[in-house]
Design an enzyme around this catalytic site. Structure first.
Site, PDB file in Angstrom:
ATOM      1  N   ARG A   1       0.815  -1.212   0.000  1.00  0.00           N
ATOM      2  CA  ARG A   1       0.000   0.000   0.000  1.00  0.00           C
ATOM      3  C   ARG A   1       0.849   1.262   0.000  1.00  0.00           C
ATOM      4  NH1 ARG A   1      -3.161   2.143  -2.510  1.00  0.00           N
ATOM      5  NH2 ARG A   1      -4.190   0.105  -2.535  1.00  0.00           N
TER       6      ARG A   1
ATOM      7  N   LYS B   1       0.757  25.170  -3.388  1.00  0.00           N
ATOM      8  CA  LYS B   1      -0.463  24.491  -2.956  1.00  0.00           C
ATOM      9  C   LYS B   1      -0.245  22.978  -3.029  1.00  0.00           C
ATOM     10  CE  LYS B   1      -3.359  28.344  -4.418  1.00  0.00           C
ATOM     11  NZ  LYS B   1      -4.412  28.824  -5.353  1.00  0.00           N
TER      12      LYS B   1
ATOM     13  N   LYS C   1       2.337  39.755  -2.943  1.00  0.00           N
ATOM     14  CA  LYS C   1       0.925  39.524  -3.260  1.00  0.00           C
ATOM     15  C   LYS C   1       0.109  40.784  -2.961  1.00  0.00           C
ATOM     16  CE  LYS C   1      -0.362  35.587  -3.802  1.00  0.00           C
ATOM     17  NZ  LYS C   1      -0.651  34.802  -5.028  1.00  0.00           N
TER      18      LYS C   1
ATOM     19  N   GLU D   1       2.377  40.669  -7.800  1.00  0.00           N
ATOM     20  CA  GLU D   1       1.071  40.314  -8.342  1.00  0.00           C
ATOM     21  C   GLU D   1       0.266  41.570  -8.646  1.00  0.00           C
ATOM     22  OE1 GLU D   1      -1.637  37.148  -6.469  1.00  0.00           O
ATOM     23  OE2 GLU D   1      -2.540  39.049  -5.822  1.00  0.00           O
TER      24      GLU D   1
ATOM     25  N   ASP E   1      -2.915  38.238 -12.251  1.00  0.00           N
ATOM     26  CA  ASP E   1      -3.835  37.410 -11.479  1.00  0.00           C
ATOM     27  C   ASP E   1      -5.264  37.483 -12.006  1.00  0.00           C
ATOM     28  OD1 ASP E   1      -4.511  35.727  -9.248  1.00  0.00           O
ATOM     29  OD2 ASP E   1      -5.393  37.488  -8.291  1.00  0.00           O
TER      30      ASP E   1
END
Length: 292
Positions: free
Chosen positions: A111, A146, A178, A208, A230
């Site tokens: 597994r 992410k 950002k 951004e 963005d």
């Protein structure tokens, strides 16, 4: 002798330490305090087995070094033979790996090995699909941060196996400003001036923007190396490329899908970053068939 290093994609790096740590954590999670009590209760210690890891779908394989390391950690007496290496395109039904030796070790590692190969091959296969749809352009497909906690190095490696490229690995290897940084710092120019004053000569600065007005502000400062566009639609991306005139590297992000990637590539942006490559990749269907 098959070694994890010999199965790595030739154009992608994955640290032997990262492999060892990931396998150790996964086996510790599965074997716990008492080991595989099912196999120990039902399979005599001397029983031998022959197993084949099979791809049940077509796609791009990744994660074989971790599968091999899993079995090798469980028993030095296992004989492992590989038929492909990471980054290979396989057809449905392809034999990817064969393992022969102590049955208990094969069953205990089954597994964990499948989890690694299924997860990473899923990412590599999805990435390959994105890359294929952008073929004929200069666009590079990139992943993001992410990722699954604790598995970032593995998942970013899988993106490379699929023909994609890596964005920054963490907060410490590039400056990415950002929208919230801009808001707190008081605007585009102040935040870029502070970033440029602090950045070392080898550190890139990306910022951004979500409007063409902000892009013009960035271009007027001359302080950014890369601009992240963005959530812009195709028409706005096209206009942004005309506006930048090659003065900065342009990266499109936000809402990128398999359906839209070809149109985004045609705008002329340099990079696309998509969190979906890692956070939404479906598991690749692989199985281990065992004969005692």
């Amino acid at each position: 002798m098959t070694t994890p290093a010999s199965l790595l994609h030739p154009e992608a790096f994955l640290s032997p330490l990262a492999i060892d740590q990931a396998v150790h954590r996964a086996l510790d999670e599965d074997l716990g305090r008492a080991g595989d009590i099912t196999s120990m209760a039902t399979i005599p210690e001397t029983t031998q087995a022959h197993a084949v890891l099979i791809a049940r779908q077509a796609g791009v394989i990744a994660g074989l070094p971790l599968a091999v390391a899993t079995f090798q950690k469980l028993s030095p007496d296992l004989n492992i033979r590989t038929h492909v290496r990471d980054g290979a395109n396989v057809a449905e039904g392809s034999h990817v790996l064969t393992i022969s030796g102590p049955a208990r070790a094969v069953l205990a590692g089954e597994r964990t090995a499948l989890n690694f190969v299924g997860r990473l091959s899923g990412i590599a296969t999805l990435t390959s699909d994105y890359v294929r749809r952008a073929a004929g352009t200069n666009l590079r497909i990139c992943c993001t941060r992410k990722t699954t906690p604790g598995l970032r190095a593995l998942e970013k490696y899988a993106v490379r196996c699929g023909g994609g490229f890596n964005h920054r690995f963490g907060l410490d290897d590039a400056i990415l400003i950002k929208d919230n940084h801009v808001a707190v710092a008081g605007g585009v120019r102040p935040v870029l001036e502070r970033a440029r004053a602090q950045a070392g000569h080898l550190v890139k600065i990306e910022i951004e923007v979500d409007t063409l007005k902000q892009l013009r502000e960035v271009l007027d400062t001359g302080l950014a190396d890369v601009v992240l566009l963005d959530n812009m639609d195709i028409a706005t991306l096209t206009e942004a490329v005309k506006l930048a005139k090659g003065r900065v590297v342009l990266e499109a992000s936000g809402g990128v899908t398999l359906a839209s990637i070809a149109k985004i590539a045609a705008t002329g942006v340099d990079y696309v970053s998509s969190g979906a490559l890692t956070h939404s990749a479906p598991n690749f269907d692989v199985a281990i068939d065992i004969d005692a």
